[in-house]
Design a protein around this motif. Sequence first.
Motif, mmCIF file in Angstrom:
data_model
loop_
_atom_site.group_PDB
_atom_site.id
_atom_site.type_symbol
_atom_site.label_atom_id
_atom_site.label_comp_id
_atom_site.label_asym_id
_atom_site.label_seq_id
_atom_site.Cartn_x
_atom_site.Cartn_y
_atom_site.Cartn_z
ATOM 1 N N GLU A 27 -23.762 -5.003 8.102
ATOM 2 C CA GLU A 27 -22.832 -3.889 9.476
ATOM 3 C C GLU A 27 -24.032 -2.136 9.044
ATOM 4 O OE1 GLU A 27 -20.388 -4.546 10.794
ATOM 5 O OE2 GLU A 27 -20.191 -6.727 10.101
ATOM 6 N N VAL A 53 -15.699 -0.448 12.800
ATOM 7 C CA VAL A 53 -16.686 -0.244 11.187
ATOM 8 C C VAL A 53 -16.319 1.779 11.116
ATOM 9 C CG1 VAL A 53 -18.779 -0.748 9.706
ATOM 10 C CG2 VAL A 53 -17.524 -2.492 11.255
ATOM 11 N N TYR A 96 -15.223 -8.377 5.529
ATOM 12 C CA TYR A 96 -15.561 -8.568 7.027
ATOM 13 C C TYR A 96 -17.024 -9.584 7.105
ATOM 14 C CZ TYR A 96 -17.186 -6.874 11.506
ATOM 15 O OH TYR A 96 -17.440 -7.152 12.933
ATOM 16 N N CYS A 97 -17.831 -8.164 6.769
ATOM 17 C CA CYS A 97 -19.188 -8.301 6.479
ATOM 18 C C CYS A 97 -19.772 -10.107 6.004
ATOM 19 C CB CYS A 97 -20.224 -7.305 5.930
ATOM 20 S SG CYS A 97 -22.421 -7.687 6.811
ATOM 21 N N ILE A 138 -14.953 -3.355 4.187
ATOM 22 C CA ILE A 138 -16.112 -3.327 5.653
ATOM 23 C C ILE A 138 -16.635 -4.673 4.669
ATOM 24 C CG2 ILE A 138 -18.065 -2.705 6.250
ATOM 25 C CD1 ILE A 138 -16.893 -0.015 7.103
ATOM 26 N N GLY A 143 -16.561 -5.240 15.073
ATOM 27 C CA GLY A 143 -17.881 -4.370 15.498
ATOM 28 C C GLY A 143 -17.388 -2.716 15.115
ATOM 29 N N PHE A 198 -15.745 3.525 7.802
ATOM 30 C CA PHE A 198 -16.177 3.762 7.172
ATOM 31 C C PHE A 198 -16.038 5.477 7.144
ATOM 32 C CE2 PHE A 198 -20.702 5.489 6.345
ATOM 33 C CZ PHE A 198 -20.628 5.103 4.533
#
Length: 240
Positions: A17, A193, A209-210, A206, A190, A197
């Motif tokens: 990410e 993100v 999700y990754c 995140i 995506g 962040f």
Amino acid sequence: MELQKLNIEHVLFLDIETVPEYASFEDLDETKQQLWTEKTKYIRKDEHSPADFYPRAGIWAEFGKIVCISVGFLSLKDGIRNFRLKTFWGEEKSILIDFSSLLNEHFSKPYHLLCAHNGKEFDFPFIARRMIIHNIELPEKLNSIGRKPWEIPHLDTMELWRFGDYKHFTSLKLLTNVLGIPSPKNDIEGSQVYEVFYTENDVQRIIKYCERDVVAIAQILLRLKQEALLKDSEISTVPL
């Protein structure tokens, strides 16, 4: 390489990410602002100013940075499968050093392969470029300079799905849907993100999700090999 003969235990699945290196365009120095303006002028056209377009900077290694790298690897013992997940996160240079150590110490044999979705066009070169920027020696598995295409130890699930049709792009979300695999995109995507962040400061969201993307990539390769999908009970997280 014949996919059916591939030993999936030799594959390291991964996803990264990325976000812009800074929170806003105004945080860049004057030179970098000008370079960003020049880099994106043909993409932006007259629709966006350089500042408005900056949240997309995470897709370029020259203007972005990695906030996490998630990996997954499958082991089989006594007929029991265990897919282990591990995520490197924190300061980017530390992420890259730790990931490099993992490759050098545990995935450096000739038969080891790295696998990502659209990895050949994004994940693998992005990681390599950021390592060079941070003056980190490239692990052998990421150094493609001077190699012939068939010598590079990378698998790409999007490329495998193309079956030779190089005009074809299939997102991870679409491919999991058509193959009957649970979607990894059940929280953020995506494009979100950057906000998660820099605005929400929620790195753990995140990371989850990754990691879901990594599981999905492994599931796709299993489906392409016509093997049983992973069950939730077969997936575990390895703490750092």
